[in-house]
Write a protein that holds these residues in place. Structure first.
Motif, PDB file in Angstrom:
ATOM      1  N   ARG A 182       0.806  -1.216   0.000  1.00 39.46           N
ATOM      2  CA  ARG A 182       0.000   0.000   0.000  1.00 39.46           C
ATOM      3  C   ARG A 182       0.846   1.276   0.000  1.00 39.46           C
ATOM      4  NH1 ARG A 182      -2.793  -3.129  -1.570  1.00 39.46           N
ATOM      5  NH2 ARG A 182      -4.946  -3.673  -1.060  1.00 39.46           N
ATOM      6  N   LYS A 183       2.123   1.151   0.265  1.00 36.88           N
ATOM      7  CA  LYS A 183       3.019   2.314   0.176  1.00 36.88           C
ATOM      8  C   LYS A 183       4.193   1.891  -0.719  1.00 36.88           C
ATOM      9  CE  LYS A 183       5.126   6.002   2.916  1.00 36.88           C
ATOM     10  NZ  LYS A 183       5.342   6.553   4.283  1.00 36.88           N
ATOM     11  N   ILE A 184       4.084   2.240  -1.997  1.00 38.18           N
ATOM     12  CA  ILE A 184       5.001   1.713  -3.017  1.00 38.18           C
ATOM     13  C   ILE A 184       5.923   2.820  -3.525  1.00 38.18           C
ATOM     14  CG2 ILE A 184       5.146   0.592  -5.279  1.00 38.18           C
ATOM     15  CD1 ILE A 184       2.283  -0.495  -4.712  1.00 38.18           C
ATOM     16  N   ALA A 185       7.214   2.621  -3.328  1.00 42.74           N
ATOM     17  CA  ALA A 185       8.202   3.555  -3.866  1.00 42.74           C
ATOM     18  C   ALA A 185       8.480   3.217  -5.327  1.00 42.74           C
ATOM     19  CB  ALA A 185       9.489   3.480  -3.054  1.00 42.74           C
ATOM     20  N   HIS A 186       8.840   4.242  -6.090  1.00 40.36           N
ATOM     21  CA  HIS A 186       9.147   4.052  -7.516  1.00 40.36           C
ATOM     22  C   HIS A 186      10.546   4.565  -7.802  1.00 40.36           C
ATOM     23  CE1 HIS A 186       8.954   3.790 -11.757  1.00 40.36           C
ATOM     24  NE2 HIS A 186       8.520   5.017 -12.008  1.00 40.36           N
ATOM     25  N   ASP A 215       2.241   9.929  -3.904  1.00 44.05           N
ATOM     26  CA  ASP A 215       3.135  10.736  -3.075  1.00 44.05           C
ATOM     27  C   ASP A 215       4.438  10.944  -3.847  1.00 44.05           C
ATOM     28  OD1 ASP A 215       4.835  11.860  -1.232  1.00 44.05           O
ATOM     29  OD2 ASP A 215       4.476  10.371   0.344  1.00 44.05           O
ATOM     30  N   LYS A 216       4.701  12.171  -4.279  1.00 40.63           N
ATOM     31  CA  LYS A 216       5.899  12.440  -5.081  1.00 40.63           C
ATOM     32  C   LYS A 216       7.188  12.139  -4.314  1.00 40.63           C
ATOM     33  CE  LYS A 216       6.197  17.384  -3.926  1.00 40.63           C
ATOM     34  NZ  LYS A 216       6.209  18.759  -4.484  1.00 40.63           N
ATOM     35  N   ASN A 217       7.115  12.119  -2.995  1.00 50.02           N
ATOM     36  CA  ASN A 217       8.306  11.806  -2.198  1.00 50.02           C
ATOM     37  C   ASN A 217       8.730  10.341  -2.343  1.00 50.02           C
ATOM     38  OD1 ASN A 217       8.604  14.430  -1.014  1.00 50.02           O
ATOM     39  ND2 ASN A 217       6.883  13.960   0.342  1.00 50.02           N
ATOM     40  N   LEU A 218       7.812   9.511  -2.840  1.00 53.64           N
ATOM     41  CA  LEU A 218       8.121   8.093  -3.041  1.00 53.64           C
ATOM     42  C   LEU A 218       8.719   7.826  -4.428  1.00 53.64           C
ATOM     43  CD1 LEU A 218       4.957   6.418  -1.465  1.00 53.64           C
ATOM     44  CD2 LEU A 218       7.230   6.700  -0.438  1.00 53.64           C
ATOM     45  N   VAL A 219       8.854   8.872  -5.245  1.00 57.77           N
ATOM     46  CA  VAL A 219       9.439   8.744  -6.588  1.00 57.77           C
ATOM     47  C   VAL A 219      10.889   9.209  -6.515  1.00 57.77           C
ATOM     48  CG1 VAL A 219       9.285   9.454  -8.999  1.00 57.77           C
ATOM     49  CG2 VAL A 219       7.192   9.111  -7.660  1.00 57.77           C
ATOM     50  N   GLY A 242       7.469   3.031   6.423  1.00 59.50           N
ATOM     51  CA  GLY A 242       6.280   2.280   6.040  1.00 59.50           C
ATOM     52  C   GLY A 242       6.226   1.788   4.612  1.00 59.50           C
ATOM     53  N   VAL A 243       7.293   2.018   3.821  1.00 60.64           N
ATOM     54  CA  VAL A 243       7.289   1.514   2.444  1.00 60.64           C
ATOM     55  C   VAL A 243       7.273  -0.013   2.468  1.00 60.64           C
ATOM     56  CG1 VAL A 243       8.655   1.291   0.328  1.00 60.64           C
ATOM     57  CG2 VAL A 243       8.418   3.530   1.436  1.00 60.64           C
ATOM     58  N   ASP A 244       6.321  -0.605   1.727  1.00 59.27           N
ATOM     59  CA  ASP A 244       6.220  -2.071   1.710  1.00 59.27           C
ATOM     60  C   ASP A 244       6.334  -2.654   0.299  1.00 59.27           C
ATOM     61  OD1 ASP A 244       3.811  -1.145   0.756  1.00 59.27           O
ATOM     62  OD2 ASP A 244       2.576  -2.142   2.271  1.00 59.27           O
ATOM     63  N   GLY A 245       6.593  -1.777  -0.675  1.00 61.75           N
ATOM     64  CA  GLY A 245       6.782  -2.243  -2.043  1.00 61.75           C
ATOM     65  C   GLY A 245       7.657  -1.285  -2.825  1.00 61.75           C
ATOM     66  N   LYS A 267      13.250  -8.604   5.099  1.00 58.95           N
ATOM     67  CA  LYS A 267      12.774  -9.751   4.339  1.00 58.95           C
ATOM     68  C   LYS A 267      12.081  -9.324   3.033  1.00 58.95           C
ATOM     69  CE  LYS A 267      12.105 -12.881   8.276  1.00 58.95           C
ATOM     70  NZ  LYS A 267      12.746 -11.993   9.264  1.00 58.95           N
ATOM     71  N   ILE A 268      12.510  -9.982   1.938  1.00 60.81           N
ATOM     72  CA  ILE A 268      11.915  -9.794   0.616  1.00 60.81           C
ATOM     73  C   ILE A 268      11.205 -11.104   0.254  1.00 60.81           C
ATOM     74  CG2 ILE A 268      12.361  -9.244  -1.822  1.00 60.81           C
ATOM     75  CD1 ILE A 268      15.116  -8.145  -0.881  1.00 60.81           C
ATOM     76  N   PRO A 269       9.907 -11.107   0.020  1.00 55.26           N
ATOM     77  CA  PRO A 269       8.999  -9.962  -0.169  1.00 55.26           C
ATOM     78  C   PRO A 269       8.152  -9.595   1.048  1.00 55.26           C
ATOM     79  CG  PRO A 269       7.927 -11.945  -0.922  1.00 55.26           C
ATOM     80  CD  PRO A 269       9.284 -12.372  -0.407  1.00 55.26           C
ATOM     81  N   ASP A 270       8.259 -10.323   2.163  1.00 59.65           N
ATOM     82  CA  ASP A 270       7.303 -10.128   3.261  1.00 59.65           C
ATOM     83  C   ASP A 270       7.346  -8.721   3.857  1.00 59.65           C
ATOM     84  OD1 ASP A 270       6.332 -12.672   2.948  1.00 59.65           O
ATOM     85  OD2 ASP A 270       7.652 -13.560   4.458  1.00 59.65           O
ATOM     86  N   ASP A 271       8.568  -8.158   4.006  1.00 59.71           N
ATOM     87  CA  ASP A 271       8.666  -6.787   4.513  1.00 59.71           C
ATOM     88  C   ASP A 271       8.528  -5.772   3.372  1.00 59.71           C
ATOM     89  OD1 ASP A 271       9.051  -7.738   7.085  1.00 59.71           O
ATOM     90  OD2 ASP A 271      11.235  -7.808   6.863  1.00 59.71           O
ATOM     91  N   ILE A 272       9.298  -5.981   2.325  1.00 60.26           N
ATOM     92  CA  ILE A 272       9.225  -5.119   1.135  1.00 60.26           C
ATOM     93  C   ILE A 272       9.275  -6.013  -0.102  1.00 60.26           C
ATOM     94  CG2 ILE A 272      10.331  -3.289  -0.214  1.00 60.26           C
ATOM     95  CD1 ILE A 272      11.460  -2.125   2.326  1.00 60.26           C
ATOM     96  N   ALA A 273       8.235  -5.931  -0.923  1.00 59.91           N
ATOM     97  CA  ALA A 273       8.195  -6.668  -2.192  1.00 59.91           C
ATOM     98  C   ALA A 273       8.776  -5.780  -3.299  1.00 59.91           C
ATOM     99  CB  ALA A 273       6.775  -7.079  -2.535  1.00 59.91           C
TER     100      ALA A 273
END
Length: 345
Positions: A182-186, A215-219, A242-245, A267-273
């Protein structure tokens, strides 16, 4: 060692040099017996045709120039393989050049290729290429140009063979959402580069569809090297709670990010996919294997070369402003498959 000329063949056979030339070019004006005699003597004397002089007379080089950002990248090496396959079948040679993502180097390459009278150019532009002036010079010079993968928007008199980067970015991001992110960085390159702008559009579109705020801060913008991915992952962990992806616009930055996360026991993917883009060979063998978007490099190369060959055969109508768009293919691997999650999109 001095090369044998047609005049020496003519002297040895006591015939006219123009007859030798016609015989070597399989002219119908020369009898079969004379052709056989000339070809036999040419082999005996070690004669080889001067293709440069012949091409200059015909105003044709039978050569295609290919410009890529980096030959070392698997995607570009696979496109080159596709290009060479089609070019070889059609009797064309290929000159391969790399811009190393530098606009000045790309400009020099284009002008050198035109100076060497290539029949046409296939190009995937550098990250720095925004002004297409050196590319429009190709058209003005009578040299047809076809973009593949990366192009400059609005450049006229060219063909294009592209993957649907918007759809690829959408599918990669939506897949992360489907795994509960739900909080995906790009991770992206500069957004004035057309393909990265489009992958970013796909990312935004997936968020919007599933009512997740943008959220532009995640780009996070970089050159998308492994080192860049490593540094951006550090920023994500240390500054963006809180980034999870993570959706990376290429595999290299994604792999760099994974290296950092594994060092920190995240842990990948459980913490961050994580998803990448391009399906580099490394993405299938790292641990965990990286979910990515395949770009069909060899097919893009074949189609781009065929578009240029169509121009040679049939003229401008088949190339100018024609775009061939290929669909992306999401390849799901362990970096996103959360075993304890089951979400419906």
């Amino acid at each position: 060692m001095k090369k044998t000329t047609i005049h020496e063949i003519a002297k040895a056979l006591n015939i006219n040099a123009s007859t030798v030339s016609r015989a070597l070019n399989d002219s119908e004006r020369v009898k079969a017996k004379t052709k056989d005699m000339v070809l036999t003597k040419a082999r005996e004397l070690g004669y080889t045709r001067n293709m440069l002089a012949s091409n200059l007379r015909r105003n044709k080089s039978n050569t295609i120039g290919v410009v890529v950002p980096r030959i070392s990248r698997y995607f570009f090496s696979s496109t080159i393989a596709g290009i060479e396959e089609m070019a070889y079948q059609a009797g064309y040679n290929v000159i391969i050049c790399q811009s190393l993502e530098e606009i000045d180097r790309e400009r020099k390459i284009i002008r050198n290729l035109m100076a060497n009278r290539v029949d046409g150019i296939l190009i995937s532009v550098s990250m720095e290429t925004q002004d297409p002036t050196h590319l429009t010079e190709c058209f003005e010079n009578g040299t047809p140009l076809v973009f593949f993968d990366r192009h400059v928007a609005g450049t006229r008199q060219t063909g294009k063979v592209l993957i649907d980067d918007v759809q690829g970015g959408f599918e990669a991001t939506e897949h992360l959402i489907g795994q509960g992110c739900r909080k995906i960085a790009h991770l992206t390159a500069p957004l004035d580069v057309e393909i990265y702008k489009n992958r970013h559009k796909g990312y935004q579109s997936a968020l919007k569809k599933h009512k997740i705020s943008y959220d532009k801060n995640l780009v996070l913008v970089s050159q998308l090297s492994k080192d860049d991915g490593y540094r951006q992952a550090a920023k994500i962990v240390e500054e963006l709670e809180g980034v999870d992806g993570i959706f990376s616009a290429n595999d290299f930055a994604a792999i760099g990010a994974m290296n950092y996360l594994k060092e920190r026991d995240i842990k990948i993917p459980d913490d961050i996919a994580i998803t990448g883009f391009s399906n580099e060979p490394t993405s299938a063998v790292i641990e965990p294997a990286l979910t990515t978007v395949d770009q069909s490099g060899a097919e893009i190369g074949r189609l781009a070369c065929n578009l240029l060959l169509d121009y040679f055969e049939n003229g401008t109508a088949l190339v100018n402003d024609k775009t061939i768009m290929l669909p992306p293919k999401l390849i799901v691997r362990d970096s996103t498959q959360r075993k304890n999650y089951a979400f419906e999109l």
